[in-house]
Enzyme design. Structure first.
Site, mmCIF file in Angstrom:
data_model
loop_
_atom_site.group_PDB
_atom_site.id
_atom_site.type_symbol
_atom_site.label_atom_id
_atom_site.label_comp_id
_atom_site.label_asym_id
_atom_site.label_seq_id
_atom_site.Cartn_x
_atom_site.Cartn_y
_atom_site.Cartn_z
ATOM 1 N N GLY A 38 0.845 -1.193 0.000
ATOM 2 C CA GLY A 38 0.000 0.000 0.000
ATOM 3 C C GLY A 38 0.886 1.249 0.000
ATOM 4 N N SER A 105 6.218 -4.682 -2.084
ATOM 5 C CA SER A 105 5.959 -3.298 -2.460
ATOM 6 C C SER A 105 6.257 -2.366 -1.280
ATOM 7 C CB SER A 105 4.511 -3.175 -2.953
ATOM 8 O OG SER A 105 4.294 -1.969 -3.618
ATOM 9 N N TRP A 106 5.278 -1.585 -0.803
ATOM 10 C CA TRP A 106 5.497 -0.757 0.388
ATOM 11 C C TRP A 106 5.937 -1.618 1.568
ATOM 12 C CZ3 TRP A 106 6.491 3.402 3.021
ATOM 13 C CH2 TRP A 106 6.067 3.553 4.337
ATOM 14 N N ASP A 263 7.960 -4.743 -14.022
ATOM 15 C CA ASP A 263 7.224 -4.050 -12.960
ATOM 16 C C ASP A 263 7.149 -2.562 -13.286
ATOM 17 O OD1 ASP A 263 6.307 -2.891 -10.582
ATOM 18 O OD2 ASP A 263 7.372 -4.327 -9.328
ATOM 19 N N HIS A 291 4.234 -6.474 -11.234
ATOM 20 C CA HIS A 291 4.355 -6.127 -9.816
ATOM 21 C C HIS A 291 3.606 -7.078 -8.892
ATOM 22 C CE1 HIS A 291 5.034 -3.442 -6.431
ATOM 23 N NE2 HIS A 291 3.731 -3.455 -6.153
#
Length: 313
Positions: A38, A105-106, A263, A291
Site C-alpha cells: 500500500g 511493495s510498500w 514491474d 508487480h
C-alpha cells in the site's frame, strides 16, 4: 482471516490505535512477519499460501488506518515511525526474539526500515517488488512524464482526467490533496476509485479480463488511495535515499530480492541498486513478470524463497 489462522486479536498502542494481527501455521515453527503493501492495502486473502505451514509460524498484521485495524482511515499518529514502533511492539508482545521479514511493495520499504532500525531482530528477508521511497520512485509511479505513465498513457489519462492539465508530479499530488483533505465524501469516493484503477492497470503485465469496468468505493479502495496519498505527500516520512545510505546495517542479514522485470509500479532499477549495496542479498529479476504477487512467476519465486530459507534455518 485465512482458514489457517489459529488466533486473531488486537494490539492496543499508546496513542489510540488498535492493530489487528493474526497467527497461522506452527506456533513452534520459523517465525515470519508478513508486511503488506500500500500503504493501506491490508492483508491479502491468500498471503499464507507462500509458506509451508508445518514449518512456519506466520504472523500477519494490518497497518494503522486500514483493514481491520482501528480507527479506520485515521491519519492521526500515522507515520512510518509509528508503523515501525508497531512492528517492534508486536514482536515483543508475541515474545519473538528474531523473525524472518516477508514484504511486498510498500511492505519492502517497511521491512528494510525495520531491519535497519533493529538488525539483531531479523533472521532473514524475502522482499518482492522493491520500493525505496525515493523521489525517483514517486515520480515513476505518479508523474505525467514518469515511467508508468509513459508505458500506460491511456490509463494515466483516465487517472488524471478531472485535472485541467496533467502538469507535473506536484500538480497531480495537489489535485488529489485538495480532494482527500476536503469534506466532500462523494468526490473522495470517485477519486479513490480512480487511484485504485490506476494502480490496478499497471500492476500486471496481463490484466485480468474478468475485472469489472465499474467499481463502488469499498473501505479497501478508500484506505489504499488515501493512505498512499498521505505517505507520498510526506515523502514516506524518511529522508531522501535513506535506505541505500543505511543498508550497511543489513550486512549480516541474508535476503532474497524478487522483482518483476516488467514491474511498472516499482521500477526494477531500485531492486538492482539495493542488491549492489547489499552483498548478502540474492536478486531474481523475473522475466515477463510485473508487480503483483499473484503473477505466476512472482508467486513461484516467493514459494521457492520460503522453501530455501526453511532449508537454511
Amino acid at each position: 482471516m485465512p482458514p489457517t489462522c489459529y488466533l486473531h486479536d488486537y494490539m492496543p498502542t499508546h496513542d489510540g490505535h488498535q492493530i489487528y494481527y493474526e497467527l497461522s501455521g506452527n506456533p513452534k515453527g520459523i517465525p515470519v512477519l508478513v508486511i503488506h503493501g500500500g500503504p493501506g492495502a491490508g492483508l491479502s486473502p491468500g498471503y499464507t499460501d507462500f509458506f509451508d505451514l508445518d514449518s512456519y509460524h506466520v504472523i500477519g498484521f494490518e497497518q494503522r488506518g486500514c483493514g481491520r485495524s482501528q480507527p479506520h482511515l485515521s491519519l492521526d499518529n500515522n507515520t512510518t515511525h509509528h508503523l515501525l514502533d508497531d512492528i517492534s511492539q508486536l514482536r515483543t508482545t508475541l515474545g519473538i526474539k528474531q523473525w524472518l521479514l516477508f514484504g511486498g511493495s510498500w511492505g519492502t520499504t517497511l521491512a528494510l526500515l525495520a531491519a535497519i532500525r533493529e538488525p539483531e531482530t531479523v533472521s532473514g528477508m524475502i522482499l518482492r517488488g522493491i520500493f525505496l521511497a525515493r523521489q525517483t520512485d514517486f515520480h515513476w509511479f505518479l508523474a505525467p512524464d514518469g515511467g508508468a505513465a509513459r508505458i500506460y498513457p491511456d490509463a494515466f489519462a483516465r487517472f488524471t482526467e478531472t485535472m485541467s492539465t496533467q502538469g507535473d508530479l506536484s500538480e497531480v499530488l495537489a489535485h488529489y490533496s485538495a480532494i482527500f483533505s476536503g469534506h466532500q465524501q462523494s468526490l473522495k469516493a470517485v477519486a479513490a476509485i480512480r487511484w485504485y484503477q490506476w494502480e490496478e492497470a499497471i500492476a500486471r503485465v496481463f490484466p485480468h479480463s474478468s475485472e469489472p469496468t465499474s467499481l463502488t468505493c469499498s473501505p479497501l479502495l478508500m484506505s489504499l488511495a488515501v493512505l498512499e496519498w498521505h505517505y507520498i505527500i510526506n515523502d514516506c516520512f524518511i529522508s531522501e535515499d535513506y535506505i541505500l545510505q543505511n543498508v550497511h546495517q543489513l550486512r549480516s542479514i541474508p535476503a532474497k530480492l524478487i522483482h518483476g522485470r516488467c514491474d511498472t509500479v516499482c521500477q526494477p532499477q531500485g531492486a538492482y541498486l539495493l542488491h549492489q549495496h547489499w552483498p548478502n542479498s540474492d536478486l531474481l529479476l523475473v522475466e515477463g513478470a510485473g508487480h503483483s504477487s499473484a503473477d505466476f512467476g512472482i508467486a513461484s519465486a516467493l514459494r521457492q524463497a520460503t522453501n530455501d530459507f526453511k532449508a537454511m534455518y
